[in-house]
Write a protein that holds these residues in place. Structure first.
Motif, PDB file in Angstrom:
ATOM      1  N   ILE A   1       0.822  -1.223   0.000  1.00 25.49           N
ATOM      2  CA  ILE A   1       0.000   0.000   0.000  1.00 25.49           C
ATOM      3  C   ILE A   1       0.849   1.263   0.000  1.00 25.49           C
ATOM      4  N   ALA A   2       1.933   1.271   0.776  1.00 26.98           N
ATOM      5  CA  ALA A   2       2.738   2.491   0.910  1.00 26.98           C
ATOM      6  C   ALA A   2       3.789   2.629  -0.181  1.00 26.98           C
ATOM      7  N   LEU A   3       4.204   1.509  -0.799  1.00 23.98           N
ATOM      8  CA  LEU A   3       5.248   1.584  -1.821  1.00 23.98           C
ATOM      9  C   LEU A   3       4.714   1.289  -3.220  1.00 23.98           C
ATOM     10  N   ALA A   4       4.089   0.126  -3.379  1.00 18.85           N
ATOM     11  CA  ALA A   4       3.675  -0.284  -4.728  1.00 18.85           C
ATOM     12  C   ALA A   4       2.532   0.580  -5.275  1.00 18.85           C
ATOM     13  N   LEU A   5       1.496   0.794  -4.464  1.00 18.53           N
ATOM     14  CA  LEU A   5       0.328   1.538  -4.954  1.00 18.53           C
ATOM     15  C   LEU A   5       0.664   2.970  -5.375  1.00 18.53           C
TER      16      LEU A   5
END
Length: 597
Positions: free
Chosen positions: A316-320
């Protein structure tokens, strides 16, 4: 400074310009007369055939193009051979010399171009192809600004030619090699396929539009000065003319007109920050794969909550947000879908795999202790296994009377076979009423209800289970009386309700989910009182208070219990009330064993 003059439904009304297919070239000549002050006028309209009805209108339009001096026309790819004769003169007027090798440019057969008719092409300041291909989802995000012909010449896109004429670049100022398109002072990155990402201004309607009828008639305060110093594109927005190219905006279901697409390409070439297309670079997949690997390792090796938190944080914090951060801060477009898949699939697989492993562990550890219905609840909510806590439970103890002497007088293999038959039937009764079979103690049984906190009616279920155990024993004894090697059993049952500590107990090598507390000792000693009292089935006052309205109970009185300072009131459970048995299990067992015999 870019304006679109739209050929819309309003202008095509029969009382105005009428049906588009019946137009002569005169309205275009009249329009150019109104646009003398425009920096560039580009017609996103194809003029591939002369007008047989009004050739003088073609002459007038060609003169108007020549007088204006900065008119760009469009052509398109077409494999029709009748254009071969026009190709040499029409196409040579806008092809660029090839410089520094073809680089990433995609080759094309120039004979397949359908150019404007000769008098228009010769008068125009530039001609470019209008073809553009959508991505796999039908959205137009990329354009080939240049294509190299097999004749070793470069052919520009319609928007490229508009930008060249507007900026005053010469054909030799534009070349493409090594992944970059050099257009005068601007260096625009191309992907390995020679494509340029379109940096859109916004959804449909962002760029100013004027109706062609209003321009010709001077309506709505539109004057020639309105277009002074501006780049003007003339094109269709009437739905019936089918020049629609979906853009990457959710507004209006992605609807976007072809002339708007070309206007945005022009702005991308001249002024908008260039976007770097990294969707084909393997490094981003490696980054995504690394994130996915870290997430999976966290899921499997960290504590459950920590591992899940780390994996979700990576997703959620990196990929999205990765796409949006790179796009907004550095104008880099990455393979977003592939990134999400490379991270999301391993995370989903890891979470599902760990959950499946936990459920398999629960099945292995508990399927012999609980009924299938209770096991299903545990697998649906594995967390209850790890939440050690205090809760009210009901315990049942049962024991075979005189088992010591029986085991000494009966051959070992016969005794074990009979004991297994007995325990099989007792287990069936326990599972019928969803008890937790905590343990076998030789010929004794310890059963718990509400061990997982999911049985509010636990006391009544325990009493019903005890009644069915006696009923099954009665059927067993009837069967054993017919077998010379078998000896009928007598048992005692005791039930007590109270608070206990529930959780996993044991060593690092071996644990068991069980209950601990005074309630366990008390329940065991209540069952043992059957020998003293000459009873078969007794319950404590705590249990009786919860079930007295459902069963016939006989008050025996208060008795002393070893290990407790106070006595306990005991009640005998009568069999006068109809048993609440399930599904005829005893009869089914009896019939099965008779068939085996």
């Amino acid at each position: 400074d870019i304006v679109i003059i739209e050929i819309d439904d309003y202008s095509l009304h029969p009382d105005r310009l009428g049906r588009f297919q019946s137009w002569s070239r005169q309205p275009y000549a009249d329009l150019l007369a109104k646009l003398n002050g425009a920096e560039v006028v580009a017609f996103d309209v194809l003029f591939t055939e002369p007008d047989p009805r009004e050739p003088e209108a073609d002459e007038a339009f060609a003169d108007a193009i020549r007088r204006h001096g900065s008119v760009v026309l469009g052509c398109y790819k077409e494999a029709m051979h009748e254009y071969r004769g026009q190709q040499e003169a029409g196409m040579a007027s806008f092809a660029y010399p090839l410089q520094d090798g073809p680089g990433p440019l995609r080759p094309i057969q120039p004979l397949n171009f359908a150019p404007p008719i000769q008098i228009f092409a010769a008068a125009a300041a530039g001609v470019g192809y209008v073809d553009i291909e959508p991505d796999s989802d039908g959205v137009y995000r990329r354009v080939l600004p240049l294509r190299v012909g097999y004749d070793r010449r470069i052919y520009p896109h319609f928007a490229t030619e508009i930008a060249r004429v507007a900026a005053g670049w010469q054909p030799q100022d534009i070349s493409a090699a090594r992944g970059w398109m050099f257009a005068g002072p601007r260096a625009l990155p191309l992907n390995p396929k020679g494509e340029l990402l379109i940096n859109y201004n916004g959804p449909t309607g962002t760029i100013t539009r004027c109706r062609i009828w209003d321009v010709l008639e001077g309506n709505n305060n539109i004057t020639p000065e309105t277009f002074t110093g501006k780049i003007v594109l003339v094109g269709a927005t009437a739905p019936g003319l089918y020049d629609i190219r979906n853009a990457p905006y959710a507004k209006d279901s992605r609807k976007f007109f072809g002339v708007e697409t070309n206007a945005n390409i022009v702005d991308s070439l001249l002024r908008r920050p260039p976007l770097r297309d990294d969707t084909g670079r393997f490094v981003w997949l490696l980054v995504a794969a690394l994130m996915g690997t870290l997430a999976v390792v966290s899921i499997w090796n960290a504590e459950e909550k920590v591992g899940v938190s780390i994996s979700l944080l990576i997703a959620i914090a990196l990929a999205l947000p990765s796409f949006f951060v790179l796009f907004i801060l550095w104008q880099i477009v990455t393979p977003y879908g592939a990134t999400l898949l490379a991270v999301g699939v391993p995370v989903a697989w890891g979470l599902q795999g760990r959950l499946r492993a936990e459920r398999q562990m629960i099945r292995r550890n508990f399927e012999v202790y609980v009924s299938p219905d209770v096991l299903k609840e545990l697998m649906a909510d594995p967390e209850v296994i790890w939440r050690g806590q205090r809760r009210e439970v009901t315990l049942l103890f049962s024991d075979v009377r005189g088992s010591t002497s029986l085991s000494e007088n009966i051959p070992a293999e016969v005794w074990l076979a009979q004991l297994n038959e007995y325990l099989t039937q007792m287990s069936a009764a326990i599972f019928d009423y969803e008890g937790y079979l905590d343990k076998f103690m030789g010929d004794g049984v310890m059963v718990v209800w509400n061990v997982f906190g999911t049985q509010p009616d636990h006391a009544a279920q325990a009493v019903r289970c005890g009644q069915q155990m006696l009923k099954r024993l009665e059927l067993l004894n009837n069967y054993w009386e017919q077998a010379p090697e078998r000896t009928p059993f007598r048992i005692g049952i005791g039930i007590h309700t109270g608070e206990a500590v529930v959780g996993n107990v044991g060593s690092e090598a071996r644990t068991q989910y069980t209950v601990i507390g005074d309630v366990v000792n008390t329940a065991s000693r209540i069952e043992a009182m059957n020998k003293t009292l000459g009873t078969v089935f007794i319950v404590s006052e705590a249990t009786a208070a919860k079930v007295e309205d459902r069963f016939v109970l006989k008050d025996i009185g208060e008795i002393e219990v070893r290990g407790r300072s106070e006595g306990i009131r005991i009640f005998e459970v009568s069999d006068e009330q109809t048993l609440d048995q399930k599904g005829g299990d005893s009869i089914a067992w009896q019939e099965t064993n008779e068939a085996d015999d």
